[in-house]
Design a protein around this motif. Structure first.
Motif, PDB file in Angstrom:
ATOM      1  N   LYS A   1      12.634   7.688  -4.884  1.00 56.65           N
ATOM      2  CA  LYS A   1      12.450   8.493  -3.676  1.00 56.65           C
ATOM      3  C   LYS A   1      13.751   9.202  -3.305  1.00 56.65           C
ATOM      4  N   ALA A   2      13.627  10.285  -2.574  1.00 60.07           N
ATOM      5  CA  ALA A   2      14.812  10.912  -1.994  1.00 60.07           C
ATOM      6  C   ALA A   2      15.450   9.913  -1.028  1.00 60.07           C
ATOM      7  N   PRO A   3      16.784   9.848  -0.989  1.00 54.68           N
ATOM      8  CA  PRO A   3      17.449   8.844  -0.148  1.00 54.68           C
ATOM      9  C   PRO A   3      16.965   8.826   1.295  1.00 54.68           C
ATOM     10  N   GLU A   4      16.679   9.994   1.852  1.00 50.93           N
ATOM     11  CA  GLU A   4      16.270  10.038   3.252  1.00 50.93           C
ATOM     12  C   GLU A   4      14.863   9.508   3.475  1.00 50.93           C
ATOM     13  N   LYS A   5      14.114   9.259   2.390  1.00 52.77           N
ATOM     14  CA  LYS A   5      12.738   8.769   2.528  1.00 52.77           C
ATOM     15  C   LYS A   5      12.571   7.318   2.099  1.00 52.77           C
ATOM     16  N   ARG A   6      13.651   6.671   1.718  1.00 51.81           N
ATOM     17  CA  ARG A   6      13.533   5.310   1.187  1.00 51.81           C
ATOM     18  C   ARG A   6      13.145   4.292   2.245  1.00 51.81           C
ATOM     19  N   ASP A   7      13.383   4.597   3.502  1.00 51.68           N
ATOM     20  CA  ASP A   7      12.994   3.668   4.565  1.00 51.68           C
ATOM     21  C   ASP A   7      11.600   3.956   5.094  1.00 51.68           C
ATOM     22  N   LEU A   8      10.918   4.925   4.506  1.00 53.14           N
ATOM     23  CA  LEU A   8       9.574   5.278   4.944  1.00 53.14           C
ATOM     24  C   LEU A   8       8.556   4.683   3.984  1.00 53.14           C
ATOM     25  N   ILE A   9       7.541   4.026   4.519  1.00 49.97           N
ATOM     26  CA  ILE A   9       6.559   3.355   3.673  1.00 49.97           C
ATOM     27  C   ILE A   9       5.608   4.367   3.055  1.00 49.97           C
TER      28      ILE A   9
ATOM     29  N   VAL B   1       6.840  -7.231 -10.424  1.00 53.63           N
ATOM     30  CA  VAL B   1       6.722  -6.789  -9.031  1.00 53.63           C
ATOM     31  C   VAL B   1       8.082  -6.350  -8.494  1.00 53.63           C
ATOM     32  N   THR B   2       9.116  -7.134  -8.788  1.00 51.63           N
ATOM     33  CA  THR B   2      10.452  -6.818  -8.278  1.00 51.63           C
ATOM     34  C   THR B   2      10.989  -5.531  -8.872  1.00 51.63           C
ATOM     35  N   LEU B   3      10.875  -5.393 -10.193  1.00 51.77           N
ATOM     36  CA  LEU B   3      11.348  -4.169 -10.828  1.00 51.77           C
ATOM     37  C   LEU B   3      10.537  -2.974 -10.364  1.00 51.77           C
ATOM     38  N   GLY B   4       9.224  -3.138 -10.272  1.00 55.19           N
ATOM     39  CA  GLY B   4       8.384  -2.030  -9.825  1.00 55.19           C
ATOM     40  C   GLY B   4       8.735  -1.576  -8.425  1.00 55.19           C
ATOM     41  N   ALA B   5       8.960  -2.537  -7.533  1.00 52.95           N
ATOM     42  CA  ALA B   5       9.313  -2.195  -6.159  1.00 52.95           C
ATOM     43  C   ALA B   5      10.645  -1.462  -6.099  1.00 52.95           C
ATOM     44  N   ALA B   6      11.645  -1.994  -6.815  1.00 51.61           N
ATOM     45  CA  ALA B   6      12.969  -1.370  -6.782  1.00 51.61           C
ATOM     46  C   ALA B   6      12.942   0.020  -7.389  1.00 51.61           C
TER      47      ALA B   6
ATOM     48  N   THR C   1       9.858  -3.735   8.137  1.00 49.35           N
ATOM     49  CA  THR C   1      10.612  -2.705   7.425  1.00 49.35           C
ATOM     50  C   THR C   1      10.191  -2.724   5.951  1.00 49.35           C
ATOM     51  N   VAL C   2      10.712  -1.769   5.180  1.00 48.39           N
ATOM     52  CA  VAL C   2      10.437  -1.752   3.745  1.00 48.39           C
ATOM     53  C   VAL C   2      10.937  -3.046   3.098  1.00 48.39           C
ATOM     54  N   ASP C   3      12.123  -3.498   3.476  1.00 53.39           N
ATOM     55  CA  ASP C   3      12.663  -4.742   2.933  1.00 53.39           C
ATOM     56  C   ASP C   3      11.769  -5.924   3.283  1.00 53.39           C
ATOM     57  N   GLU C   4      11.325  -5.972   4.514  1.00 55.07           N
ATOM     58  CA  GLU C   4      10.487  -7.088   4.957  1.00 55.07           C
ATOM     59  C   GLU C   4       9.122  -7.067   4.277  1.00 55.07           C
ATOM     60  N   ILE C   5       8.589  -5.888   4.051  1.00 53.07           N
ATOM     61  CA  ILE C   5       7.308  -5.791   3.339  1.00 53.07           C
ATOM     62  C   ILE C   5       7.449  -6.342   1.926  1.00 53.07           C
ATOM     63  N   PHE C   6       8.566  -6.058   1.273  1.00 53.81           N
ATOM     64  CA  PHE C   6       8.763  -6.603  -0.066  1.00 53.81           C
ATOM     65  C   PHE C   6       8.757  -8.127  -0.021  1.00 53.81           C
ATOM     66  N   ARG C   7       9.494  -8.704   0.910  1.00 53.46           N
ATOM     67  CA  ARG C   7       9.537 -10.164   1.013  1.00 53.46           C
ATOM     68  C   ARG C   7       8.145 -10.735   1.313  1.00 53.46           C
ATOM     69  N   GLU C   8       7.420 -10.082   2.210  1.00 53.98           N
ATOM     70  CA  GLU C   8       6.084 -10.566   2.537  1.00 53.98           C
ATOM     71  C   GLU C   8       5.139 -10.459   1.343  1.00 53.98           C
ATOM     72  N   SER C   9       5.309  -9.444   0.543  1.00 54.55           N
ATOM     73  CA  SER C   9       4.449  -9.293  -0.645  1.00 54.55           C
ATOM     74  C   SER C   9       4.707 -10.413  -1.641  1.00 54.55           C
ATOM     75  N   VAL C  10       5.979 -10.813  -1.795  1.00 52.78           N
ATOM     76  CA  VAL C  10       6.294 -11.922  -2.697  1.00 52.78           C
ATOM     77  C   VAL C  10       5.739 -13.224  -2.129  1.00 52.78           C
TER      78      VAL C  10
END
Length: 214
Positions: free
Chosen positions: A156-164, A145-150, A186-195
């Motif tokens: 993604k293009a850098p300008e789109k990395r904060d977009l879900i 899950v961690t590797l897949g998410a990262a 945020t994208v970071d928070e969604i990752f934590r919530e998924s874990v």
């Protein structure tokens, strides 16, 4: 001419320079001649320290994983948050090196730093009552899950990395539009919530009553 007081090359300096080059120019362009040029040595000199390019890349991957901050040991009731932090820390390291992150597909943590996984297994033994086979389920799934998410984010293009969902159209995709409008994370928070959701699900499915519990 006297010899230099320190060797011109070391495994550590080769790995550090390799990661710098990959960060700057990308993984596809990395080569032994290019690395030698960057270090002002002959390419043959690199082979005194590493067998080949693959071994260097393996060490670059190992170095990145080794930079993952290991959380302090948790209390029994906080073991899930320990794994949330550990997964988030590894993800952060990979996001810091987007060009090098794909090395994890070839050299995953379970292959290059088994001791780190063993340490995580020890946390499960100490703070949970899961059967041993559930430890493997948790560790295997969390790494994937961690590797897949990262990796999905670094692609993604850098300008789109904060977009879900960067390509949602409010007319054509009204359900997703409503969901995104109400999303508090945020994208970071969604990752934590998924874990957290993953670990909570495992606990509900497999956790056994403690000895002495009614």
């Amino acid at each position: 001419m006297p010899r230099p007081s320190r060797p011109l090359l070391s495994r550590k300096s080769i790995v550090a320079t390799s990661l710098e080059l990959i960060d700057r120019d990308g993984l596809a362009t990395f080569s032994m001649p290019g690395l030698a040029s960057a270090m002002s040595v002959r390419a043959a000199s690199l082979y005194h320290h590493f067998r080949d390019k693959a071994e260097i890349l393996s060490e670059v991957a190992r170095y990145m994983v080794s930079q993952t901050a290991i959380p302090a040991r948790p209390s029994r009731d906080e073991w899930q948050e320990w794994f949330v932090s550990l997964a988030a820390n590894l993800r952060d390291v990979l996001l810091e090196h987007p060009h090098a992150a794909p090395l994890m597909l070839q050299f995953p943590p379970r292959d290059i730093l088994v001791a780190v996984t063993e340490n995580s297994a020890a946390v499960l033994v100490e703070y949970t009552d899961f059967p041993s086979y559930v430890h493997i389920l948790i560790l295997d799934t969390l790494e994937k899950v961690t590797l897949g998410a990262a990796l999905s984010e670094v692609m993604k293009a850098p300008e789109k990395r904060d977009l879900i969902y960067p390509h949602v159209d409010h007319v054509e995709h009204p359900i997703l539009t409503r969901g995104l409008a109400s999303n508090p994370w945020t994208v970071d928070e969604i990752f934590r919530e998924s874990v957290r959701a993953l670990l909570a699900g495992v606990a509900t499915r497999f956790e056994q009553p403690r000895v002495g519990s009614p």
